[in-house]
Design an enzyme around this catalytic site. Sequence first.
Site, short mmCIF file in Angstrom:
data_model
loop_
_atom_site.label_atom_id
_atom_site.label_comp_id
_atom_site.label_asym_id
_atom_site.label_seq_id
_atom_site.Cartn_x
_atom_site.Cartn_y
_atom_site.Cartn_z
N ASP A 8 0.86 -1.18 0.00
CA ASP A 8 0.00 0.00 0.00
C ASP A 8 0.90 1.23 0.00
O ASP A 8 2.12 1.12 -0.15
CB ASP A 8 -0.98 -0.03 1.18
CG ASP A 8 -0.32 0.11 2.54
OD1 ASP A 8 0.92 0.25 2.62
OD2 ASP A 8 -1.06 0.08 3.55
N CYS A 67 2.82 -3.41 4.21
CA CYS A 67 2.00 -2.26 4.54
C CYS A 67 2.62 -1.65 5.80
O CYS A 67 3.78 -1.92 6.10
CB CYS A 67 0.53 -2.64 4.74
SG CYS A 67 0.19 -3.78 6.09
N THR A 69 2.07 -2.24 9.07
CA THR A 69 2.41 -3.24 10.09
C THR A 69 2.50 -4.66 9.55
O THR A 69 2.98 -5.54 10.24
CB THR A 69 1.36 -3.27 11.21
OG1 THR A 69 0.11 -3.67 10.65
CG2 THR A 69 1.23 -1.91 11.90
N HIS A 100 6.92 -25.27 8.59
CA HIS A 100 5.86 -25.97 9.31
C HIS A 100 4.47 -25.59 8.85
O HIS A 100 3.55 -26.41 8.97
CB HIS A 100 5.98 -25.70 10.81
CG HIS A 100 7.13 -26.39 11.45
ND1 HIS A 100 7.27 -26.47 12.80
CD2 HIS A 100 8.21 -27.03 10.92
CE1 HIS A 100 8.38 -27.14 13.09
NE2 HIS A 100 8.97 -27.47 11.96
N HIS A 135 3.33 -32.10 9.26
CA HIS A 135 2.88 -30.72 9.06
C HIS A 135 1.85 -30.62 7.94
O HIS A 135 0.98 -29.75 7.97
CB HIS A 135 4.07 -29.81 8.77
CG HIS A 135 5.11 -29.87 9.84
ND1 HIS A 135 4.90 -29.39 11.12
CD2 HIS A 135 6.36 -30.39 9.84
CE1 HIS A 135 5.96 -29.60 11.85
NE2 HIS A 135 6.87 -30.21 11.10
#
Length: 146
Positions: A8, A67, A69, A100, A135
Amino acid sequence: MRVHLGSDHAAIDLRRELAAAVAAFGHEVASETGPSAASESVDYPDVAVAVSGRVKADPGSLGLLVCGTGQGMAMAANKQAGIRAAVVMDPFSAAMAREHNDANVLCLGARVVGVELAKVLLRTFLDARFAGGRHARRVEKLEPGG
């Protein structure tokens, strides 16, 4: 490895730095989505959906979303079937997300990780491989109806 990138307006500079890093690491920048200037505001869910669609349409590719965060991009990307997006801030988490959890999209926050750390996280993510085995059973449960 082919990598689809998106950001963004809050993370244009980091997206550009990481696009150069993808190439420097010997991988291919398959696409880049997002604004060209910070003054060009975009909605991060739109970018996340676009990049997620490219990852799903390009088997074996990975996505990178940035972005402020990393959280909003991850939330939007994880709503897309077949996408497993991980927000990471340390190399161990970047490796484990791939090994994993078979993460296929890395999400980073331009306001919470510096450029050099972001490059380390990206390289770690790109170098890691899904371990499969026990996994795989767990990753299958992440899909709708899983």
